[in-house]
Design an enzyme around this catalytic site. Structure first.
Site, PDB file in Angstrom:
ATOM      1  N   ASP A  94       0.872  -1.171   0.000  1.00  0.00           N
ATOM      2  CA  ASP A  94       0.000   0.000   0.000  1.00  0.00           C
ATOM      3  C   ASP A  94       0.915   1.228   0.000  1.00  0.00           C
ATOM      4  OD1 ASP A  94      -2.062   1.791   0.030  1.00  0.00           O
ATOM      5  OD2 ASP A  94      -3.156   0.857   1.667  1.00  0.00           O
TER       6      ASP A  94
HETATM    7  C1  BGC Z   1      -4.910   3.430  -0.021  1.00  0.00           C
HETATM    8  C2  BGC Z   1      -4.947   2.431  -1.146  1.00  0.00           C
HETATM    9  C3  BGC Z   1      -4.755   3.153  -2.465  1.00  0.00           C
HETATM   10  C4  BGC Z   1      -3.452   3.923  -2.430  1.00  0.00           C
HETATM   11  C5  BGC Z   1      -3.155   4.675  -3.704  1.00  0.00           C
HETATM   12  C6  BGC Z   1      -3.682   4.313  -0.080  1.00  0.00           C
HETATM   13  O1  BGC Z   1      -3.788   5.351   0.818  1.00  0.00           O
HETATM   14  O2  BGC Z   1      -4.953   2.750   1.214  1.00  0.00           O
HETATM   15  O3  BGC Z   1      -6.153   1.733  -1.125  1.00  0.00           O
HETATM   16  O4  BGC Z   1      -4.790   2.250  -3.514  1.00  0.00           O
HETATM   17  O5  BGC Z   1      -3.502   4.845  -1.365  1.00  0.00           O
HETATM   18  O6  BGC Z   1      -3.984   5.766  -3.837  1.00  0.00           O
END
Ligand code: BGC
Length: 730
Positions: free
Chosen positions: A279
């Site tokens: 993530d």
């Molecule tokens: C989120 C993810 C997301 C990523 C990219 C993170 O803060 O938890 O679900 O895909 O950001 O935007």
């Protein structure tokens, strides 16, 4: 080579090359371009050609616009999404251009593009329909490619352990078999459009409060049979190219450096062949993360850039380990088709998207209450309608955070702001009711709204509970005094119908005073038309709740959410000992008892049970037969439409395992959505995989079926199961 092309050709040419150019080399120079070879063979061939620098390029991102206020030198190669991974141009390997796409493609406003907003994933789970999940994924896949992306970051599958979790709307409810089946079908059809699919957030990212600092503590059996089972089923069905490890720690180790999760379970036990992507900002180390099985750091190269290269050169990370990360990335590129089918930008098919969004919404809106047949609205009897609700004249609300889809006509919304989609309940209802009086009150003045309700034959009140990534709800009550407003309106006119726009369960202190309730979730671009079609009976509701609606927070496994103090938050707190350590714990001591399993086991009455949803017709269940088999148990029964309208019934099958297994009273093991004309009967067959009747044995680290007496039950919801049969399974 990549750097040169940029310097020579400048911005436009570089973008053209990265996004659209097909490889111009003859295939004999690039045997991996032979699409008849397996993705494994092709990945292996490319791997052998790569330099160390090229390998490193494949295992990290190049930044995300706006991320941490930084400027990323290669940003001009990005596609405006959440980030990108460089390709290997000399070998014909394209860049991976990623976008969030939970219920539609993100960042339309900033990029001057357009995306359809589907109903939120929790709504799609209420369809209980793998085909609808497939259409959902296919639409997102098409719109991603039209916008120049070849990887989705959708696929949220965390089990609803904590309904106050602000991302509940991004997930698929509280049951692992339902959630896994639906996300798998979504991913399968998303990837069929030639985008790399993703499932996230692996795992137990079940609350947003302190998501970067929390250690989720739960036993292996509970972990396996709940949260991990959803992922496993999703991965088996959908075969995603990527699994995104989550921000939190699980049983002590951060998800993106958790060997048990990434290697022992995902890559070894489940034989996952794709790659693990962190993530955004969830990577905490080089050596530990790499050894644990993290393949790709996003969105930057803090650990997997120069530090990883150095670690490989110094022998701290074995070269074979790096090769495994790279091989997995390449394999997913070949398996998804992004190498063979380079993206070619096109115009998003707006009309087709709206049609799909409406159809999914119609299948996802749950009829929770319908006293004295207040619904569907009968044009012969209803002459005046009051539409009430802050935005009900213009729009319906959507879920926020990285899932956010931008509405047409809007600029990029501020992070965590309420975003309303221009789909007008007032107009949609008025369009269905020519000649009737349809009047609007915002409810800002509840007394005025109550007066309008009193003067009208029915009052339809649109209420909302906004949720987003990055925060949790303080409770499940409707905010902004909406409970009091509903109460006042229902006192003025008991023929009040409440339409809830929410991302999770809500409590309903006014439930006995109103005649009708529809759970519309975040209903997407065509939400209002879908609601109106249901209100007037042009569509017969068929959706069922994918999560329990409790009577109050006091009945939850955790009446109070664990909220970290400010001193526990932030990188400094996490890195206080020099290595990443979570700063507080949430003990999921309810273990296996998630969602309805909790309420069943604890004998707690609920507001609306899991699997519940009314229809404008009625169904009768009969003739249950259970036939055991080695691989599967076959359950058959008859469902009859006993009412006067055609409908689709989600017929649910639950099993109670032998008492000695120590399982909660019952679990969902299968279902079938049956379309029935008025008066029609159909025999329904549900095949139950033996795995769904098994338990996870911690001692042997494996699943086993415990011989003994199993009860199979079938019916309309988890609490309405008129058919039951007990058999002994060996
Ligand atoms: C989120 C993810 C997301 C990523 C990219 C993170 O803060 O938890 O679900 O895909 O950001 O935007």
């Amino acid at each position: 080579m990549r750097k040169l092309s940029c310097v020579y050709f400048g911005l436009t040419a570089a973008l053209t090359i990265s996004l659209t150019s097909a490889p111009s080399f003859a295939q004999q120079d690039r045997p991996w371009m032979n699409s008849k070879l397996s993705p494994d063979e092709r990945a292996e061939m490319v791997l052998k050609e790569l330099t160390l620098d090229e390998k490193i390029d494949l295992v990290h991102g190049e930044g995300m616009p706006g991320w941490a206020g930084k400027v990323f030198p290669k940003a001009y190669w990005g596609n405006g999404g959440a980030g990108f991974v460089l390709g290997v141009e000399r070998l014909g390997i394209p860049m991976i251009q990623m976008s969030d796409a939970a219920y539609g493609v993100r960042s339309s406003a900033d990029n001057g593009r357009y995306s359809t907003a589907l109903p939120s994933p929790i709504a799609s789970a209420a369809t209980w329909d793998p085909q609808a999940a497939c259409e959902y994924g296919a639409l997102i896949g098409r719109e991603l490619r039209a916008q120049g992306y070849n990887m989705t970051l959708g696929g949220g599958t965390n089990i609803t352990r904590e309904p106050r979790n602000g991302r509940t709307f991004e997930y698929l409810g509280e049951d692992p078999i339902l959630a896994g089946t639906l996300v798998g079908n979504r991913i399968k059809c998303e990837q069929a459009q030639h985008v790399i699919g993703d499932i996230k957030h692996y795992a137990v990212n079940d609350q947003e409060s302190g998501r970067n600092e929390v250690n989720a503590v739960l036993g292996k059996r509970a972990l396996q049979e709940t949260d991990l089972l959803a992922f496993h089923i999703g991965i088996e069905i959908g075969n995603p190219g990527a699994v995104m490890c989550s921000y939190n720690a699980i049983n002590g180790d951060y998800a993106c450096e958790n060997k048990y999760l990434l290697t022992d379970v995902l890559k070894k036990a489940w034989k996952f062949k794709g790659y693990v992507v962190s993530d955004w900002g969830a990577t905490h180390s080089v050596v530990k993360a790499s050894a644990a099985g993290l393949d790709n750091e996003e969105p930057e190269d803090i650990y997997y850039g120069e530090p990883l290269k150095k670690a490989v050169q110094e022998g701290k990370v074995p070269a074979a380990e790096l090769d495994d990360h790279v091989r997995r990335v390449l394999r997913s590129e070949f398996a998804s088709g992004i190498v063979d089918f380079p993206t070619k930008r096109s115009v998003v098919d707006v009309e087709r998207g709206l049609e799909t969004a409406r159809q999914v919404a119609e299948q996802s809106i749950v009829l929770l209450k319908n006293d004295k047949g207040v619904l569907p609205l009968d044009r012969a009897k209803v002459h005046s309608i009051a539409i009430i609700g802050t935005h009900a004249d213009e729009s319906m609300i959507s879920g926020g955070g990285s899932a956010q889809v931008d509405p047409p006509g809007s600029v990029a919304p501020v992070w965590k702001s309420h975003v309303w989609f221009p789909t007008s309940p007032l107009k949609a209802v008025a369009a269905k009711a020519p000649g009737l009086s349809v009047k609007f009150a915002s409810g800002a003045d509840p007394a005025a709204a109550a007066t309008l309700a009193k003067q009208s034959d029915v009052a339809i009140v649109f209420v909302h509970q906004w949720t987003s990534e990055d925060f949790d709800l303080p409770n499940l009550s409707l905010p902004e005094n909406q409970d009091a407003m509903i109460d006042q309106i229902a006192s003025a006119n008991p023929r009040t119908i409440v339409v809830i726009e929410s991302g999770s369960a809500v409590t309903m202190p006014w439930i006995d005073k109103v005649s009708g309730v529809l759970e519309a979730w975040y209903a997407g671009s065509k939400g209002a038309d879908a609601v109106a079609n249901i209100l007037f009976g042009d569509v017969n509701p068929s959706a069922k709740l994918p999560m329990t609606f409790p009577r109050s927070e006091a009945d939850l496994p955790h009446p109070h959410e664990v909220i970290p103090s400010p001193s526990m938050l932030g990188k400094e707190a996490v890195m206080a000992t020099g290595e990443a350590k979570p700063t507080f714990e949430v003990h999921y001591d309810e273990g296996l008892k998630v969602g309805y399993k909790w309420y069943d086991a604890e004998k707690k009455p609920v507001l609306f049970p899991f699997g519940f949803g009314l229809s404008y017709t009625s169904y009768a269940y009969s003739d249950l037969k259970v036939k055991p088999g080695k691989e599967k148990t076959t359950v058959t029964f008859t469902v009859k439409n006993t009412g006067s309208r055609p409908g689709a019934e989600v017929a649910e099958v639950y099993a109670a395992l032998p008492a000695e297994t120590g399982e909660p009273p019952k679990r969902l093991v299968g279902w079938s959505k049956v379309k029935l004309q008025a008066g029609e009967s159909k025999e329904v067959t549900v095949n139950i995989d033996t795995a769904y009747l098994s338990i996870f044995d911690e001692a042997s680290e494996s699943w086993k079926m415990v011989p003994g007496a199993y009860s199979f039950m079938a019916g309309e919801s988890s609490q309405d199961l008129p058919l039951a049969q007990k058999i002994t399974l060996k």
